[in-house]
Scaffold this motif. Structure first.
Motif, PDB file in Angstrom:
ATOM      1  N   ASP A 325      -0.517 -44.563  38.179  1.00 59.99           N
ATOM      2  CA  ASP A 325      -0.421 -43.095  38.147  1.00 59.99           C
ATOM      3  C   ASP A 325      -0.769 -42.527  36.775  1.00 59.99           C
ATOM      4  N   ALA A 326      -0.414 -43.262  35.729  1.00 60.70           N
ATOM      5  CA  ALA A 326      -0.644 -42.765  34.369  1.00 60.70           C
ATOM      6  C   ALA A 326      -2.138 -42.581  34.070  1.00 60.70           C
ATOM      7  N   PHE A 327      -2.998 -43.278  34.816  1.00 57.08           N
ATOM      8  CA  PHE A 327      -4.438 -43.213  34.528  1.00 57.08           C
ATOM      9  C   PHE A 327      -5.254 -42.787  35.760  1.00 57.08           C
ATOM     10  N   ALA A 328      -4.591 -42.034  36.635  1.00 61.46           N
ATOM     11  CA  ALA A 328      -5.243 -41.603  37.888  1.00 61.46           C
ATOM     12  C   ALA A 328      -5.820 -40.195  37.795  1.00 61.46           C
ATOM     13  N   GLU A 329      -5.460 -39.459  36.717  1.00 58.88           N
ATOM     14  CA  GLU A 329      -5.819 -38.034  36.663  1.00 58.88           C
ATOM     15  C   GLU A 329      -7.326 -37.766  36.672  1.00 58.88           C
ATOM     16  N   GLY A 330      -8.095 -38.605  35.997  1.00 61.57           N
ATOM     17  CA  GLY A 330      -9.542 -38.395  35.934  1.00 61.57           C
ATOM     18  C   GLY A 330     -10.186 -38.559  37.306  1.00 61.57           C
ATOM     19  N   THR A 331      -9.783 -39.613  37.994  1.00 59.66           N
ATOM     20  CA  THR A 331     -10.313 -39.876  39.338  1.00 59.66           C
ATOM     21  C   THR A 331      -9.884 -38.750  40.284  1.00 59.66           C
ATOM     22  N   LYS A 332      -8.630 -38.306  40.105  1.00 61.62           N
ATOM     23  CA  LYS A 332      -8.095 -37.231  40.945  1.00 61.62           C
ATOM     24  C   LYS A 332      -8.873 -35.932  40.703  1.00 61.62           C
ATOM     25  N   ALA A 333      -9.189 -35.662  39.437  1.00 59.81           N
ATOM     26  CA  ALA A 333      -9.906 -34.424  39.098  1.00 59.81           C
ATOM     27  C   ALA A 333     -11.296 -34.409  39.735  1.00 59.81           C
ATOM     28  N   VAL A 334     -11.957 -35.553  39.734  1.00 55.18           N
ATOM     29  CA  VAL A 334     -13.286 -35.635  40.365  1.00 55.18           C
ATOM     30  C   VAL A 334     -13.147 -35.432  41.882  1.00 55.18           C
ATOM     31  N   ALA A 335     -12.152 -36.093  42.479  1.00 55.04           N
ATOM     32  CA  ALA A 335     -11.920 -35.933  43.925  1.00 55.04           C
ATOM     33  C   ALA A 335     -11.630 -34.468  44.249  1.00 55.04           C
ATOM     34  N   GLN A 336     -10.816 -33.825  43.404  1.00 51.93           N
ATOM     35  CA  GLN A 336     -10.451 -32.419  43.640  1.00 51.93           C
ATOM     36  C   GLN A 336     -11.676 -31.510  43.500  1.00 51.93           C
ATOM     37  N   ALA A 337     -12.519 -31.789  42.519  1.00 53.56           N
ATOM     38  CA  ALA A 337     -13.739 -30.980  42.341  1.00 53.56           C
ATOM     39  C   ALA A 337     -14.630 -31.113  43.581  1.00 53.56           C
TER      40      ALA A 337
END
Ligand SMILES: Nc1ncnc2c1ncn2[C@@H]1O[C@H](COP(=O)(O)OP(=O)(O)OP(=O)(O)O)[C@@H](O)[C@H]1O
Ligand SMILES: O=C(O)[C@H](O)COP(=O)(O)O
Length: 394
Positions: A325-337
């Motif tokens: 979870d600590a390093f998921a934000e970048g992947t999540k941001a791309v998925a969200q975009a």
């Protein structure tokens, strides 16, 4: 697609050997993600409605030519029965007299699932004898296993030489969506390539550099590119022998007028663990004993902008160690975009990126999520898939 499909043949009353990719994750004998089973339902239901006797075949895992009890397909048959609302007969073997006897009992519209085809050493060797033994079970061959189409195995390739051989609906859709993207893309066309290693993505990057307007790099492989620019990357993933190649990719992009996007900042950690100390640094400021495990917030914004301005985006490989979870934000941001890009056709190239999109609950916001990991990668490399090549031409 220039291959025949189930629509082009008459299957009424016929025994149809249908290769599917039911290589699904399992835990303690239960299917934990049935996406691949659901993806094959349109073909299975169509064959049932047309009055075929549907004989399904799949591999599960890599049992290496031996019976491995945990890799039997019994739990898959159960899940499929639930999804179809009809009992699916499961045999303990994948060919031979007992299987023939079970097939002889079938009525039109019935469904039978064979045992894991990789329990036999001949499967992965594409043994002609095993291909013949599979072919003896049926009158027609349907391949709906896009996820295994890059394998020239007895049940994906060999058998197609003995029977009329056509594609199922899932195979057709995968080839059409990915094929259109690569041959006639809407523009701007953006590819996002992430994941662990440059080594695994060389072919894809090479092929896409001839086709895309924008190439976005993220994940572990990005640090070899950062190093190629002359920056220090601390303990981040590095493939020393790929630095020159990374440089040549950046030069090729320039020559071809492809916008090449790399991380401008990164989340670094002092340990490869969810509880590690972490901080955001600019890409040219990675401390020597820290490692980059995710793209930083400025990079996320930059990539989001590019995505929102694109008409077509293909994504393969996570932007960071998204399992933590600590390093998921970048992947999540791309998925969200991608989810927010309403005028953009979004294609997820299978494997870990598909798992990430599922994890973030954004799967239904994507236009196409490929069921293939290795298969979609090889397709994106521009390679011919043996399981497709072997099917009958239109
Ligand atoms: N910065 C990083 N450092 C180390 N590992 C990373 C980093 N970024 C991503 N990864 C890891 O890369 C792995 C995914 O890489 P891989 O190349 O297998 O992706 P993929 O192509 O999407 O998957 P598949 O091969 O299943 O299609 C993930 O397990 C992820 O944790
Ligand atoms: O999961 C996959 O990518 C396919 O089912 C193929 O499996 P394999 O890599 O074991 O051939």
């Amino acid at each position: 697609m220039n291959k025949k499909t189930v629509r082009d043949i008459d299957v009424k009353g016929k025994r149809v050997f249908c290769r599917v990719d039911f290589n699904v994750p399992m835990q303690n004998g239960v299917v934990t993600d049935d996406t691949r089973i659901r993806a094959a339902l349109p073909t299975i239901q169509y064959l049932m409605e047309q009055g075929a006797k549907v004989i399904l075949a799949s591999h599960l895992g890599r049992p290496k030519g031996k019976v491995v009890e945990e890799m039997r397909l019994n739990a898959v048959a159960e899940r499929l029965s639930e999804l179809l609302g009809k009992r699916v007969v499961k045999t303990d073997e994948a060919y031979g007299d007992a299987v023939k006897a079970a097939i002889a009992e079938m009525n039109e519209g019935d469904v039978l699932l064979l045992e894991n085809v990789r329990f036999y050493p001949g499967e992965e060797k594409n043994d002609p004898e095993l291909a013949k033994a599979f072919a003896e079970l049926a009158d027609v061959y349907v391949n709906d296993a896009f996820g295994a189409a890059h394998r020239a195995h007895a049940s994906t390739e060999g058998i197609a030489h003995h029977l009329p051989a056509v594609a199922g609906f899932l195979m057709e859709k995968e080839i059409e969506v990915l094929g259109k993207a690569l041959s006639n893309p809407d523009r701007p066309f953006t590819a996002i390539i992430g994941g662990a290693k440059v080594k695994d993505k060389i072919g894809v990057i090479e092929n896409l550099l001839d086709k895309v307007d924008n190439l976005i790099i993220g994940g572990g492989l990005a640090y070899t590119f950062v190093k190629a620019l002359g920056y220090e990357i601390g303990k981040s993933l590095l493939e020393e022998d790929k630095i020159e190649l990374a440089k040549s990719f950046m030069e090729k992009a320039k020559e071809k007028g492809v916008n090449f996007y790399m991380p401008v900042d990164t989340v670094v950690a002092d340990d490869f663990s969810n509880d590690a100390n972490k901080k955001v640094v600019n890409i040219d400021e990675i401390p020597s004993d820290w490692e980059g495990l995710d793209i930083g917030p400025k990079t996320r914004e930059l990539y989001r902008d590019v995505i929102l301005k694109s008409k077509l985006v293909i994504w393969n490989g996570p932007m960071g160690v998204f399992e933590m979870d600590a390093f998921a934000e970048g992947t999540k941001a791309v998925a969200q975009a991608l989810a927010d890009a309403k005028d953009t056709y979004t294609v997820i190239g299978g494997g870990d990126s598909a798992a990430a999109v599922e994890k973030f609950g954004l799967a239904d916001k994507m236009d196409h999520i490929s069921t293939g990991g290795g298969a979609s990668l090889e397709f994106m490399e521009g390679k011919q898939l043996p399981g497709v090549v072997a099917l009958n031409d239109k």
